[in-house]
Design a protein around this motif. Structure first.
Motif, short mmCIF file in Angstrom:
data_model
loop_
_atom_site.label_atom_id
_atom_site.label_comp_id
_atom_site.label_asym_id
_atom_site.label_seq_id
_atom_site.Cartn_x
_atom_site.Cartn_y
_atom_site.Cartn_z
N PHE A 231 0.83 -1.21 0.00
CA PHE A 231 0.00 0.00 0.00
C PHE A 231 0.87 1.26 0.00
N ALA A 232 1.91 1.27 0.82
CA ALA A 232 2.82 2.42 0.88
C ALA A 232 3.54 2.60 -0.45
N SER A 233 3.96 1.53 -1.06
CA SER A 233 4.63 1.62 -2.37
C SER A 233 3.69 2.15 -3.43
N THR A 234 2.46 1.73 -3.41
CA THR A 234 1.47 2.21 -4.37
C THR A 234 1.21 3.70 -4.18
N ILE A 235 1.08 4.14 -2.96
CA ILE A 235 0.86 5.56 -2.67
C ILE A 235 2.04 6.39 -3.15
N VAL B 133 4.12 9.84 -9.85
CA VAL B 133 3.54 10.03 -11.19
C VAL B 133 2.74 11.33 -11.25
N GLY B 134 1.96 11.61 -10.23
CA GLY B 134 1.18 12.85 -10.21
C GLY B 134 2.06 14.08 -10.22
N LEU B 135 3.10 14.08 -9.42
CA LEU B 135 4.02 15.21 -9.37
C LEU B 135 4.75 15.38 -10.71
N THR B 136 5.16 14.28 -11.32
CA THR B 136 5.83 14.34 -12.62
C THR B 136 4.90 14.94 -13.67
N LEU B 137 3.67 14.49 -13.73
CA LEU B 137 2.71 15.02 -14.71
C LEU B 137 2.42 16.50 -14.45
#
Length: 123
Positions: A12-16, A22-26
């Protein structure tokens, strides 16, 4: 049961973390694509004051410029010129065009070259 719970929390921590990355990169990519650049307003103002009298606001040539046969800055003939050649023409002048090396900085000249490149997209 504790081993399974620990693995689930790690997953779960890895997924978060992956989603945040990914969100920050986009987000950063969208800002870079959306920003016209810090010099776009300044280069547009320089173009209006130094170039538009002959070349027109859109680079196609004003009435005065057309009577002097100035090239359409949006044309393929101008757009295919290397940046260095355009900078040299702005700096030293050409034909009836005056030299701007004494009134514009090297950065301003290079910003004008970038502005001329952007005119092609507006044609």
């Amino acid at each position: 049961m504790t081993q399974e719970k620990t693995e689930r929390h790690a997953m779960f921590a890895s997924t978060i973390l992956l989603v945040l990355f990914v969100g920050l990169t986009l987000f950063v990519v969208s800002i870079v694509w959306a920003s016209p650049g810090p010099d776009s307003a300044a280069s547009s103002a320089t173009f209006r004051t130094k170039c538009a009298m002959c070349h027109g606001q859109d680079g196609s040539g004003s009435e005065i410029g057309k009577s002097m046969n100035v090239p359409d800055l949006r044309s393929q003939a101008v757009q295919k010129l290397p940046d260095a050649e355009l900078a040299q023409i702005i700096s030293n002048g050409k034909g009836g065009m005056p030299s701007f090396k004494n009134s514009l900085s090297e950065d301003q000249i290079h910003s004008l070259v970038a502005h001329i490149r952007s005119l092609h997209q507006e044609k």
